[in-house]
Scaffold this motif. Structure first.
Motif, PDB file in Angstrom:
ATOM      1  N   UNK A   1       0.852  -1.192   0.000  1.00 15.23           N
ATOM      2  CA  UNK A   1       0.000   0.000   0.000  1.00 15.23           C
ATOM      3  C   UNK A   1       0.885   1.238   0.000  1.00 15.23           C
ATOM      4  N   UNK A   2       0.628   2.145  -0.953  1.00 11.70           N
ATOM      5  CA  UNK A   2       1.410   3.381  -1.078  1.00 11.70           C
ATOM      6  C   UNK A   2       0.496   4.559  -0.756  1.00 11.70           C
ATOM      7  N   UNK A   3       0.947   5.415   0.151  1.00 11.06           N
ATOM      8  CA  UNK A   3       0.158   6.556   0.601  1.00 11.06           C
ATOM      9  C   UNK A   3       0.890   7.858   0.283  1.00 11.06           C
ATOM     10  N   UNK A   4       0.523   8.565  -0.788  1.00  9.38           N
ATOM     11  CA  UNK A   4       1.089   9.899  -1.013  1.00  9.38           C
ATOM     12  C   UNK A   4       0.661  10.824   0.131  1.00  9.38           C
ATOM     13  N   UNK A   5       1.603  11.582   0.665  1.00  4.17           N
ATOM     14  CA  UNK A   5       1.308  12.416   1.832  1.00  4.17           C
ATOM     15  C   UNK A   5       2.277  13.588   1.864  1.00  4.17           C
ATOM     16  N   UNK A   6       1.786  14.829   2.044  1.00  3.06           N
ATOM     17  CA  UNK A   6       2.674  15.994   1.929  1.00  3.06           C
ATOM     18  C   UNK A   6       3.499  16.309   3.167  1.00  3.06           C
ATOM     19  N   UNK A   7       3.188  15.697   4.309  1.00  2.82           N
ATOM     20  CA  UNK A   7       3.864  16.065   5.552  1.00  2.82           C
ATOM     21  C   UNK A   7       4.778  14.929   6.026  1.00  2.82           C
ATOM     22  N   UNK A   8       5.940  15.260   6.578  1.00  2.00           N
ATOM     23  CA  UNK A   8       6.888  14.207   6.979  1.00  2.00           C
ATOM     24  C   UNK A   8       6.631  13.630   8.356  1.00  2.00           C
ATOM     25  N   UNK A   9       5.790  14.280   9.175  1.00  4.57           N
ATOM     26  CA  UNK A   9       5.673  13.883  10.577  1.00  4.57           C
ATOM     27  C   UNK A   9       4.278  13.454  11.003  1.00  4.57           C
ATOM     28  N   UNK A  10       3.295  13.462  10.092  1.00  2.40           N
ATOM     29  CA  UNK A  10       1.952  13.052  10.458  1.00  2.40           C
ATOM     30  C   UNK A  10       1.515  11.848   9.637  1.00  2.40           C
ATOM     31  N   UNK A  11       0.426  11.210  10.084  1.00  2.00           N
ATOM     32  CA  UNK A  11      -0.058   9.984   9.452  1.00  2.00           C
ATOM     33  C   UNK A  11      -1.106  10.324   8.403  1.00  2.00           C
ATOM     34  N   UNK A  12      -0.990   9.790   7.194  1.00  6.05           N
ATOM     35  CA  UNK A  12      -1.999  10.053   6.164  1.00  6.05           C
ATOM     36  C   UNK A  12      -3.401   9.686   6.649  1.00  6.05           C
ATOM     37  N   UNK A  13      -4.394  10.522   6.336  1.00  7.44           N
ATOM     38  CA  UNK A  13      -5.766  10.250   6.737  1.00  7.44           C
ATOM     39  C   UNK A  13      -6.243   8.909   6.190  1.00  7.44           C
ATOM     40  N   UNK A  14      -5.866   8.595   4.960  1.00 10.00           N
ATOM     41  CA  UNK A  14      -6.288   7.332   4.364  1.00 10.00           C
ATOM     42  C   UNK A  14      -5.725   6.144   5.143  1.00 10.00           C
ATOM     43  N   UNK A  15      -4.515   6.280   5.650  1.00  5.64           N
ATOM     44  CA  UNK A  15      -3.911   5.208   6.435  1.00  5.64           C
ATOM     45  C   UNK A  15      -4.651   5.043   7.761  1.00  5.64           C
ATOM     46  N   UNK A  16      -5.009   6.146   8.378  1.00  5.74           N
ATOM     47  CA  UNK A  16      -5.778   6.080   9.614  1.00  5.74           C
ATOM     48  C   UNK A  16      -7.128   5.408   9.381  1.00  5.74           C
ATOM     49  N   UNK A  17      -7.776   5.753   8.264  1.00  8.64           N
ATOM     50  CA  UNK A  17      -9.100   5.189   7.980  1.00  8.64           C
ATOM     51  C   UNK A  17      -9.012   3.695   7.688  1.00  8.64           C
ATOM     52  N   UNK A  18      -7.948   3.254   7.046  1.00  8.33           N
ATOM     53  CA  UNK A  18      -7.780   1.824   6.780  1.00  8.33           C
ATOM     54  C   UNK A  18      -7.769   1.034   8.083  1.00  8.33           C
ATOM     55  N   UNK A  19      -7.052   1.542   9.073  1.00  6.33           N
ATOM     56  CA  UNK A  19      -6.947   0.847  10.348  1.00  6.33           C
ATOM     57  C   UNK A  19      -8.233   0.983  11.146  1.00  6.33           C
ATOM     58  N   UNK A  20      -8.802   2.193  11.199  1.00  4.09           N
ATOM     59  CA  UNK A  20      -9.997   2.426  12.009  1.00  4.09           C
ATOM     60  C   UNK A  20     -11.223   1.730  11.435  1.00  4.09           C
ATOM     61  N   UNK A  21     -11.369   1.754  10.109  1.00  2.00           N
ATOM     62  CA  UNK A  21     -12.584   1.221   9.495  1.00  2.00           C
ATOM     63  C   UNK A  21     -12.512  -0.282   9.231  1.00  2.00           C
ATOM     64  N   UNK A  22     -11.335  -0.772   8.849  1.00  6.64           N
ATOM     65  CA  UNK A  22     -11.230  -2.179   8.453  1.00  6.64           C
ATOM     66  C   UNK A  22     -10.401  -3.020   9.425  1.00  6.64           C
ATOM     67  N   UNK A  23      -9.634  -2.370  10.277  1.00  2.01           N
ATOM     68  CA  UNK A  23      -8.846  -3.100  11.258  1.00  2.01           C
ATOM     69  C   UNK A  23      -7.727  -3.914  10.661  1.00  2.01           C
ATOM     70  N   UNK A  24      -7.269  -3.544   9.469  1.00  2.00           N
ATOM     71  CA  UNK A  24      -6.198  -4.277   8.809  1.00  2.00           C
ATOM     72  C   UNK A  24      -5.184  -3.297   8.227  1.00  2.00           C
ATOM     73  N   UNK A  25      -4.021  -3.838   7.905  1.00  2.00           N
ATOM     74  CA  UNK A  25      -2.960  -3.039   7.314  1.00  2.00           C
ATOM     75  C   UNK A  25      -2.165  -3.946   6.383  1.00  2.00           C
ATOM     76  N   UNK A  26      -1.741  -3.400   5.254  1.00  2.00           N
ATOM     77  CA  UNK A  26      -0.947  -4.201   4.325  1.00  2.00           C
ATOM     78  C   UNK A  26       0.414  -4.545   4.944  1.00  2.00           C
TER      79      UNK A  26
END
Length: 220
Positions: free
Chosen positions: A65-90
């Motif tokens: 899973x590749x997450x384009x993200x403009x900030x070096x120190x925060x977590x991409x929103x899409x990555x947070x939603x993957x974990x919160x909504x589906x409880x899984x991670x690649x």
């Protein structure tokens, strides 16, 4: 001189002044709205270091899973939603930040491929999460798959098959304001400008069939 030229305003000189005023209004509205949006987005995103430390209990599934993200120190929103909504991670998670350099060495508008990639390992290499910064010149294509290929093999976390990777774009969708229209004209103008941004799937040259858009909603 001002008094002498002021008579030209009524004789048609008001047209360029009006055009300049409209352009200035659009620029100021976009700048202020964008800064407010960035501030709110960073508030919603968790610390990347803290996120990586908490995903050890999350179930991992095969794939990249590749997450384009403009900030070096925060977590991409899409990555947070993957974990919160589906409880899984690649098994392999690559966070990609694209940095555009306006002036490159020797005045060239390009960054050589050998100098484009900077890999930052987060925590342990066993967590499967890595941060890659792609530096491009202002005339270089922001082609994430092509540039990310330069990083393949730079450590066990980047021993990946990009031809099978899925890309997740983070969005913070703005809801229309409910205030009186005369009090929210700036908000509505920013919403219109924000909706007309370039499609990041095209900007980053992402494969549409393997690209997912995820994020959150924010009342404007």
């Amino acid at each position: 001189m001002l008094a002498a030229n002021s008579t030209k305003i009524l004789a048609g000189g008001w047209i360029p002044l009006l055009a300049a005023g409209l352009v200035l209004t659009v620029m100021v509205t976009w700048h202020r709205g964008h800064q407010n949006l960035v501030t709110e987005r960073r508030r919603m995103e968790d610390s990347l270091r803290e996120f990586v430390a908490t995903v050890r209990e999350v179930r991992r599934i095969p794939g990249v899973a590749v997450f384009p993200h403009p900030f070096p120190d925060t977590t991409p929103l899409a990555l947070l939603r993957c974990v919160e909504s589906f409880g899984v991670l690649h098994e392999r998670v690559v966070i990609v930040r694209v940095v555009i350099v306006r002036v490159v060495a020797a005045g060239l508008p390009h960054v050589r491929p050998a100098h484009r990639i900077q890999v930052r390992h987060l925590g342990s290499t066993a967590d499967g999460i890595v941060h890659v910064t792609v530096t491009v010149g202002f005339l270089d294509a922001q082609d994430i798959p092509r540039n990310l290929a330069l990083a393949v093999g730079h450590g066990p976390e980047l021993d990946v098959d990009l031809d099978a990777a899925h890309y997740f774009i983070s969005v913070l969708a703005l809801l229309p304001p409910h205030a009186h229209p005369f009090r929210s004209w700036a908000q509505r103008l920013f919403l219109a400008l924000e909706r007309n941004q370039a499609d990041r799937t095209e900007v980053f040259h992402l494969p549409p069939a393997r690209t997912v858009v995820m994020g959150s909603e924010l009342p404007s």
